[in-house]
Design a protein around this motif. Structure first.
Motif, PDB file in Angstrom:
ATOM      1  N   LEU A 127      37.479  51.103  39.273  1.00  0.00           N
ATOM      2  CA  LEU A 127      38.275  51.556  38.135  1.00  0.00           C
ATOM      3  C   LEU A 127      37.989  50.730  36.885  1.00  0.00           C
ATOM      4  N   ALA A 128      37.677  49.458  37.094  1.00  0.00           N
ATOM      5  CA  ALA A 128      37.386  48.520  36.006  1.00  0.00           C
ATOM      6  C   ALA A 128      36.874  47.243  36.667  1.00  0.00           C
ATOM      7  N   PRO A 129      36.316  46.307  35.907  1.00  0.00           N
ATOM      8  CA  PRO A 129      35.871  45.051  36.529  1.00  0.00           C
ATOM      9  C   PRO A 129      37.027  44.384  37.289  1.00  0.00           C
ATOM     10  N   GLY A 130      36.806  44.153  38.576  1.00  0.00           N
ATOM     11  CA  GLY A 130      37.812  43.493  39.404  1.00  0.00           C
ATOM     12  C   GLY A 130      38.937  44.396  39.871  1.00  0.00           C
ATOM     13  N   VAL A 131      38.861  45.695  39.582  1.00  0.00           N
ATOM     14  CA  VAL A 131      39.887  46.651  40.037  1.00  0.00           C
ATOM     15  C   VAL A 131      39.172  47.798  40.745  1.00  0.00           C
ATOM     16  N   ASP A 132      39.348  47.843  42.057  1.00  0.00           N
ATOM     17  CA  ASP A 132      38.708  48.874  42.873  1.00  0.00           C
ATOM     18  C   ASP A 132      39.751  49.790  43.476  1.00  0.00           C
ATOM     19  N   PHE A 133      39.337  51.021  43.720  1.00  0.00           N
ATOM     20  CA  PHE A 133      40.180  51.992  44.404  1.00  0.00           C
ATOM     21  C   PHE A 133      39.631  52.171  45.802  1.00  0.00           C
TER      22      PHE A 133
END
Length: 182
Positions: A127-133
């Motif tokens: 989803l963004a750097p350091g944020v995964d789904f």
């Protein structure tokens, strides 16, 4: 008698709790994130006999739980070592705060925010750097597993593990960010 010796570290008891609630689990290598079984998350089970056999074989195995339709759960995985907290802040500024839901603290100092699977295929995505789904075709490490650093995974809050049974629906803005979203 052997199964009585397996429970000294709590991994078997935790696995039995999860499956008693219909949440499949599978063993991961001790202090690791890699599956101990041949097919990894595809081997996840709610069968008590299978769970007991696995934790007899690997008494100190961490616990993995598949994400997606098989468990009914999806996860927003926030990793502060890779800028996850800053990225989440920016995402929430743009789309609104993530709603409260079951939350786990990972052994690496991050967090898993657990949401109800939306009922349609949701593949894993960044989803963004350091944020995964974490969705269909993935898995997470769950408490009381031990991270390679030696730190435990734990459910955040007084009754957070029970919150898994009644998670908040996945926010629409996250669903819209996933590959193939309509």
């Amino acid at each position: 008698m052997a199964q009585d010796r397996v429970h000294t570290n709590g991994f078997l008891e935790a696995a039995l709790w999860y499956i008693s609630k219909g949440l499949p689990v599978f063993p991961l290598v001790a202090r690791g994130k890699e599956p101990a079984t041949s097919h990894g998350f595809k081997d996840a089970s709610t069968n008590e006999k299978q769970i007991r056999a696995w934790w007899r074989r690997w008494a100190n195995a961490n616990l993995g739980m598949p994400t997606g339709a098989v468990s009914g759960l999806v996860v927003v995985d926030i990793d502060p070592r890779n800028g996850g907290e800053e990225s989440l802040f920016r995402l929430e500024q743009e789309h609104g705060r993530l709603p409260d839901t079951a939350r786990a603290v990972t052994g690496g100092g991050g967090q898993h925010r657990v949401y109800r699977h939306p009922g349609e295929i949701c593949r894993e995505a960044k989803l963004a750097p350091g944020v995964d789904f974490k969705g269909d075709g993935g898995y997470i490490v769950v408490a009381p597993s031990i991270h390679p650093s030696g730190n435990p995974y734990f459910w955040d809050g007084g009754n957070a593990r029970e919150e898994l049974l009644d998670c908040t629906p996945l926010p629409l803005w996250i669903r819209a960010m996933l590959p193939g979203a309509s």
